[in-house]
Design a protein around this motif. Structure first.
Motif, PDB file in Angstrom:
ATOM      1  N   LYS A  47      39.763  27.796  26.355  1.00  0.00           N
ATOM      2  CA  LYS A  47      39.407  29.112  25.941  1.00  0.00           C
ATOM      3  C   LYS A  47      39.298  29.920  27.348  1.00  0.00           C
ATOM      4  N   ASP A  48      39.389  31.448  26.952  1.00  0.00           N
ATOM      5  CA  ASP A  48      39.182  32.193  28.380  1.00  0.00           C
ATOM      6  C   ASP A  48      37.590  32.579  28.437  1.00  0.00           C
ATOM      7  N   VAL A  49      37.081  32.839  29.797  1.00  0.00           N
ATOM      8  CA  VAL A  49      35.787  33.277  29.935  1.00  0.00           C
ATOM      9  C   VAL A  49      35.698  34.485  30.950  1.00  0.00           C
ATOM     10  N   GLU A  50      35.096  35.285  30.776  1.00  0.00           N
ATOM     11  CA  GLU A  50      34.727  36.427  31.681  1.00  0.00           C
ATOM     12  C   GLU A  50      33.344  36.356  32.139  1.00  0.00           C
ATOM     13  N   LEU A  51      32.882  36.497  33.475  1.00  0.00           N
ATOM     14  CA  LEU A  51      31.880  36.264  34.193  1.00  0.00           C
ATOM     15  C   LEU A  51      31.691  37.910  34.919  1.00  0.00           C
ATOM     16  N   ARG A  52      30.637  38.459  34.660  1.00  0.00           N
ATOM     17  CA  ARG A  52      30.132  39.941  35.292  1.00  0.00           C
ATOM     18  C   ARG A  52      29.268  39.580  36.421  1.00  0.00           C
ATOM     19  N   CYS A  53      29.509  40.729  37.469  1.00  0.00           N
ATOM     20  CA  CYS A  53      28.559  40.748  38.375  1.00  0.00           C
ATOM     21  C   CYS A  53      28.183  42.271  38.666  1.00  0.00           C
ATOM     22  N   ASP A  54      27.144  42.778  38.960  1.00  0.00           N
ATOM     23  CA  ASP A  54      26.389  44.020  39.239  1.00  0.00           C
ATOM     24  C   ASP A  54      25.852  43.861  40.435  1.00  0.00           C
ATOM     25  N   PRO A  55      26.585  44.417  41.640  1.00  0.00           N
ATOM     26  CA  PRO A  55      26.145  44.245  42.870  1.00  0.00           C
ATOM     27  C   PRO A  55      25.043  45.461  43.259  1.00  0.00           C
ATOM     28  N   ILE A  56      24.282  45.258  44.496  1.00  0.00           N
ATOM     29  CA  ILE A  56      23.291  46.105  44.597  1.00  0.00           C
ATOM     30  C   ILE A  56      24.215  47.521  45.000  1.00  0.00           C
ATOM     31  N   SER A  57      23.510  48.644  44.425  1.00  0.00           N
ATOM     32  CA  SER A  57      24.072  50.000  44.598  1.00  0.00           C
ATOM     33  C   SER A  57      24.052  50.142  46.167  1.00  0.00           C
ATOM     34  N   GLY A  58      25.495  50.509  46.633  1.00  0.00           N
ATOM     35  CA  GLY A  58      25.938  50.947  48.242  1.00  0.00           C
ATOM     36  C   GLY A  58      26.259  49.870  48.694  1.00  0.00           C
ATOM     37  N   HIS A  59      26.356  48.581  48.057  1.00  0.00           N
ATOM     38  CA  HIS A  59      26.885  47.340  48.931  1.00  0.00           C
ATOM     39  C   HIS A  59      28.249  47.647  48.832  1.00  0.00           C
ATOM     40  N   THR A  60      29.127  47.580  49.777  1.00  0.00           N
ATOM     41  CA  THR A  60      30.452  47.848  49.745  1.00  0.00           C
ATOM     42  C   THR A  60      31.377  46.390  49.699  1.00  0.00           C
ATOM     43  N   ALA A  61      30.674  45.502  50.113  1.00  0.00           N
ATOM     44  CA  ALA A  61      31.361  44.051  50.069  1.00  0.00           C
ATOM     45  C   ALA A  61      30.828  43.334  48.945  1.00  0.00           C
ATOM     46  N   LEU A  62      31.714  42.389  48.299  1.00  0.00           N
ATOM     47  CA  LEU A  62      31.496  41.776  47.127  1.00  0.00           C
ATOM     48  C   LEU A  62      32.232  40.375  47.182  1.00  0.00           C
ATOM     49  N   TYR A  63      31.411  39.199  46.871  1.00  0.00           N
ATOM     50  CA  TYR A  63      32.066  38.039  47.048  1.00  0.00           C
ATOM     51  C   TYR A  63      31.664  37.215  45.857  1.00  0.00           C
ATOM     52  N   TRP A  64      32.562  36.441  45.507  1.00  0.00           N
ATOM     53  CA  TRP A  64      32.518  35.102  44.493  1.00  0.00           C
ATOM     54  C   TRP A  64      32.583  33.937  44.972  1.00  0.00           C
ATOM     55  N   TYR A  65      31.807  33.146  44.653  1.00  0.00           N
ATOM     56  CA  TYR A  65      31.750  31.694  45.304  1.00  0.00           C
ATOM     57  C   TYR A  65      31.493  30.683  44.014  1.00  0.00           C
ATOM     58  N   ARG A  66      32.029  29.498  44.302  1.00  0.00           N
ATOM     59  CA  ARG A  66      31.890  28.511  43.048  1.00  0.00           C
ATOM     60  C   ARG A  66      30.984  27.599  43.682  1.00  0.00           C
ATOM     61  N   GLN A  67      29.907  27.030  42.908  1.00  0.00           N
ATOM     62  CA  GLN A  67      29.045  25.808  43.342  1.00  0.00           C
ATOM     63  C   GLN A  67      29.014  24.757  42.592  1.00  0.00           C
ATOM     64  N   PHE A  69      42.618  31.920  37.516  1.00  0.00           N
ATOM     65  CA  PHE A  69      41.538  32.723  38.044  1.00  0.00           C
ATOM     66  C   PHE A  69      42.016  33.928  38.554  1.00  0.00           C
ATOM     67  N   SER A  70      41.243  35.067  38.016  1.00  0.00           N
ATOM     68  CA  SER A  70      41.663  36.453  38.459  1.00  0.00           C
ATOM     69  C   SER A  70      40.211  37.048  38.508  1.00  0.00           C
ATOM     70  N   ALA A  71      40.066  38.101  39.370  1.00  0.00           N
ATOM     71  CA  ALA A  71      38.953  38.986  39.440  1.00  0.00           C
ATOM     72  C   ALA A  71      39.452  40.290  39.587  1.00  0.00           C
ATOM     73  N   VAL A  96      30.703  47.161  39.460  1.00  0.00           N
ATOM     74  CA  VAL A  96      30.685  46.077  38.880  1.00  0.00           C
ATOM     75  C   VAL A  96      32.200  45.355  38.922  1.00  0.00           C
ATOM     76  N   SER A  97      31.961  43.704  38.966  1.00  0.00           N
ATOM     77  CA  SER A  97      33.278  42.913  39.146  1.00  0.00           C
ATOM     78  C   SER A  97      33.080  41.875  38.060  1.00  0.00           C
ATOM     79  N   THR A  98      34.293  41.531  37.618  1.00  0.00           N
ATOM     80  CA  THR A  98      34.467  40.616  36.657  1.00  0.00           C
ATOM     81  C   THR A  98      35.537  39.352  37.137  1.00  0.00           C
ATOM     82  N   LEU A  99      34.927  38.440  37.174  1.00  0.00           N
ATOM     83  CA  LEU A  99      35.895  37.096  37.280  1.00  0.00           C
ATOM     84  C   LEU A  99      36.324  36.500  35.839  1.00  0.00           C
ATOM     85  N   THR A 100      37.678  36.273  35.669  1.00  0.00           N
ATOM     86  CA  THR A 100      37.981  35.866  34.706  1.00  0.00           C
ATOM     87  C   THR A 100      38.643  34.278  34.876  1.00  0.00           C
TER      88      THR A 100
END
Lengths: 110, 115
Positions: free
Chosen positions: B17-37, B65-67, B74-78
């Motif tokens: 199945k496909d999944v979508e993960l969502r991230c709402d960063p801090i307002s004003g933060h220009t850089a956004l990163y996704w990591y896997r642990q 994987f795509s984002a 907002v960012s989404t990782l699919t």
């Protein structure tokens, strides 16, 4: 390629027993070395940034130091609430993101 | 918001199945990163967004994987056709300055379990 190795993987201390965690790194032009604390089920929490060899930073019972090849996180008289995984990361000259080590899981027993 | 918000906090999905993960960063933060642990391991870089620049996708493990990120929000990782090895905690972080000199602020992550 930037690399970070942390040791030990796990450390158990008695409350009040001071110790140090090690972070060895290989990086082409260090722009910053970062320490984070991670509690179970949570994201890492920023602790310190060190920029150059010889620099030290302190926060409560924690002190971070930096040499040209490694960093130490010294924990003085730890308490059970200091139990967590401590992560080290580096930012190299040519990188745009941090490279993390695998962490040291610290357990402080009462 | 006050911190980085990720949703869902937990996701169990069936293999394929496909999944979508969502991230709402801090307002004003220009850089956004996704990591896997993965369990008991360190953080593995996946992708980096900075403003309107082309994203750095060099850490994505496969074309499944795509984002995306809309502007500086907002960012989404699919993850398409999920596999059991995709099971991990997916962490999002944001920072005010490029390169994260002041340290990233992480969300609490999405724990993905593929069964």
């Amino acid at each position: 390629e930037d690399q970070v190795t942390q040791s030990p993987e796990a450390l158990r201390l008695q409350e009040g027993e001071s110790s140090s965690l090690n972070c060895s790194y290989t990086v082409s032009g260090l722009r910053g070395l970062f320490w984070y604390r991670q509690d179970p089920g949570k994201g890492p929490e920023f602790l310190f940034t060190l920029y150059s060899a010889g620099e030290e930073k302190e926060k409560e019972r924690l002190k971070a130091t930096l040499t040209k090849k490694e960093s130490f996180l010294h924990i003085t008289a730890p308490k059970p609430e200091d139990s967590a995984t401590y992560l080290c990361a580096v930012l190299g000259r040519s990188a745009r993101q941090l490279t993390f080590g695998s962490g040291t899981q610290l357990t402080v027993l009462p | 918001g006050a911190g980085v918000s990720q949703s869902p906090s937990n996701k169990v999905t069936e293999k394929g199945k496909d999944v979508e993960l969502r991230c709402d960063p801090i307002s004003g933060h220009t850089a956004l990163y996704w990591y896997r642990q993965r369990l008991g391991q360190g953080l593995e870089f996946l992708i980096y967004f900075q403003g309107n620049s082309a994203p750095d996708k060099s850490g994505l493990p496969s074309d499944r994987f795509s984002a995306e990120r809309t502007g500086e929000s907002v960012s989404t990782l699919t993850i398409q056709r999920t596999q059991q090895e995709d099971s991990a905690v997916y962490l999002c972080a944001s920072s005010f300055l490029t390169q994260g000199y002041y340290g990233y602020t992480f969300g609490s992550g999405t724990r993905l379990t593929v069964v």
